[in-house]
Design an enzyme around this catalytic site. Structure first.
Site, short mmCIF file in Angstrom:
data_model
loop_
_atom_site.label_atom_id
_atom_site.label_comp_id
_atom_site.label_asym_id
_atom_site.label_seq_id
_atom_site.Cartn_x
_atom_site.Cartn_y
_atom_site.Cartn_z
N SER A 45 0.82 -1.21 0.00
CA SER A 45 0.00 0.00 0.00
C SER A 45 0.86 1.26 0.00
O SER A 45 1.59 1.50 -0.95
CB SER A 45 -0.96 -0.03 1.19
OG SER A 45 -1.86 1.04 1.15
N ASP A 60 -3.75 6.23 -3.04
CA ASP A 60 -2.60 5.68 -2.33
C ASP A 60 -1.87 4.70 -3.24
O ASP A 60 -2.23 4.54 -4.41
CB ASP A 60 -3.02 5.05 -0.99
CG ASP A 60 -3.90 3.81 -1.16
OD1 ASP A 60 -4.43 3.58 -2.26
OD2 ASP A 60 -4.06 3.07 -0.17
N ASP A 90 -1.54 1.43 -3.70
CA ASP A 90 -2.22 0.35 -4.41
C ASP A 90 -3.59 0.76 -4.91
O ASP A 90 -4.37 -0.06 -5.39
CB ASP A 90 -2.31 -0.91 -3.54
CG ASP A 90 -3.07 -0.69 -2.24
OD1 ASP A 90 -3.13 0.45 -1.76
OD2 ASP A 90 -3.60 -1.67 -1.68
N ASP A 101 -6.43 1.61 -3.67
CA ASP A 101 -7.72 1.18 -3.15
C ASP A 101 -8.37 2.27 -2.29
O ASP A 101 -9.53 2.16 -1.92
CB ASP A 101 -7.61 -0.14 -2.36
CG ASP A 101 -6.71 -0.06 -1.15
OD1 ASP A 101 -5.98 0.95 -0.99
OD2 ASP A 101 -6.71 -1.01 -0.34
#
Length: 454
Positions: free
Chosen positions: A99, A243, A245, A247
């Site tokens: 992340s 962010d 990743d 999500d």
């Protein structure tokens, strides 16, 4: 000697420094353990742009294949694109990402078929136990049949699915600055937003897991400074930051002002309730603003309050049949997306809401942003339990004050509330406070902090 995975396997995922805490050898064991625990005959795997991600994800695939399981690799993707693949293909999935963590980190977010979460209570503890055992005794014996590893591109299908859930074709033209933070938003945004009436100004779309421009964590105000400046320079209608990743999404208005994730939760909740005929359950965690349950009720829905953390939100979504859920961390969950979180779908809702009326975003979200909030304030403490007990002692006898311990300690009065939660991984207490006006919030915040840090 068995590997100690206590610092690597977290509450919801696997996350640590590569190669110090884990490497491809361990990733292969995780792959074998994942298929043993899920009982899968086939799985899907994706990865982000970190330098270590391709090797780790391929090692995981090899480990799964040794146990006779067929593997579909979807390659570079956002975490919600992996959830899409898990849902659409009805397969357990694994996403290789850390992340917003720095470049030397990597991790695995795992789910069962239909994007159902895998956490400590839903398989992760068993996976850890297997990997620790095999690291001491050796990898499990391969099955008679080795699984087949194939590749599949799901980006276009993922984008089409999202666009089928929110109609953007008739909105007024909008200018939007998107900061991908050198993360996976740079991969997904061009396809998802293609052919829509949007003038997209890209920032840091180059995939680079070393994050050369800023940390890919838009909840930290320092990481949206570039976006805020660019929105003003471009006279854009809004800005969106993702962010690492992709999500989670964070929104700034036409003035570059940050829009509270609670306001986004309330806005999207009102739209999802309208889509479902003014009926439905909406999940919110206990540190979202008072405005969220208020807006849900005003729009005919039923708000349900839950603990902080995606496994709790997803479990409550499944139990209640909720249509939507939101967290103050900018995670947004949708029944139409297998109860999984997708920042991209939340962003599409914001674009549709803004483009469906003539006013600026600041005016649109004002109706959803009704109170003064402190944001999350972290304090390092030696004795988390002792400080929580001190807060409880200070407030429990006060007239007109209610306490609950659903998650940490929440103290609520007529005009204010605050919550103090211990971190699971660090010696921290996290404070969130809210009140009907700024002065009251500041007084409540400072009084709570004095006890926490006393």
């Amino acid at each position: 000697m068995a590997a100690d995975l206590s610092q690597l396997v977290k509450a919801y995922d696997v996350r640590g420094v590569v190669p110090d805490q884990w490497d491809e050898t361990l990733a292969e064991l995780f792959g074998a353990a994942f298929v043993r625990v899920t009982g899968a005959s086939a799985i899907v795997i994706g990865h982000d742009m970190r330098p270590s991600s391709p090797g780790l994800s391929r090692a995981f695939a090899r480990g799964a294949a040794t146990q006779g399981v067929d593997v579909t690799e979807i390659g570079l993707c956002s975490t919600d694109q992996l959830y899409y693949a898990s849902g659409a293909l009805n397969l357990p999935g694994a996403m290789f990402t850390a992340s917003h963590n720095p470049a030397q980190y990597n991790g695995i977010k795992m789910c069962r078929a239909g994007a159902a979460p895998v956490g400590q209570d839903t398989g992760l503890a068993e996976i850890r136990e297997l990997v620790e055992g095999w690291s001491e005794s050796g990898a499990p014996a391969p099955t008679a049949r080795t699984g087949v590893i194939t590749q599949r591109d799901t980006l276009e299908d993922y984008a089409a699915h999202l666009r089928s859930l929110v109609d953007l074709t008739s909105i007024r033209p909008l200018k939007v600055v998107v900061d991908a933070g050198n993360g996976m938003g740079g991969h997904t945004v061009p396809t998802v937003l293609a052919s829509l009436p949007l003038d997209v100004v890209p920032m840091y779309f180059e995939l680079d897991g070393t994050f050369p421009n800023h940390e890919a964590n838009p909840l930290d105000p320092a990481n949206i400074v570039d976006l805020q400046k660019r929105v003003r320079e471009e006279s854009a209608d809004l800005g969106i930051a993702f962010d690492g990743d992709a999500d989670r999404c964070f929104v700034v208005d036409e003035n570059g002002g940050p829009v509270s994730p609670s306001a986004i939760t309330a806005l999207v909740a009102s739209r999802e309730l309208a889509k479902h005929g003014g009926k439905g359950t909406v999940i919110h965690n206990l540190i979202t603003s008072w405005s969220v349950p208020e807006v849900v009720k005003e729009n005919g829905g039923t708000p349900v309050r839950t603990r902080v953390g995606h496994s709790f939100i997803k479990a409550e979504m499944a139990t209640t049949g909720a249509i939507f859920g939101g967290e103050h961390s900018a995670h947004y969950y949708f029944k139409d997306f297998w109860n999984a979180d997708t920042g991209m779908l939340a962003a599409l809702h914001v674009l549709a809401a803004l483009g469906g009326q003539d006013g600026p975003l600041s005016g649109l979200v004002a109706q959803y942003d009704r109170y003064a909030g402190s944001g999350e304030i972290n304090s390092t403490v030696a004795d988390q339990a002792g400080r929580l007990a001190a807060i409880k002692s200070a407030y429990e006898a006060r007239e007109g004050v209610e306490l609950d311990e659903l998650d940490g300690l929440t103290v609520t009065a007529a005009d204010w509330w605050f919550n103090v939660r211990p971190s699971n991984t660090e010696p921290l207490l996290r404070l969130n406070a809210e009140a009907r006006d700024e002065a009251t919030m500041a007084k409540v915040r400072d009084e709570a902090l004095a006890i926490i840090r006393g």
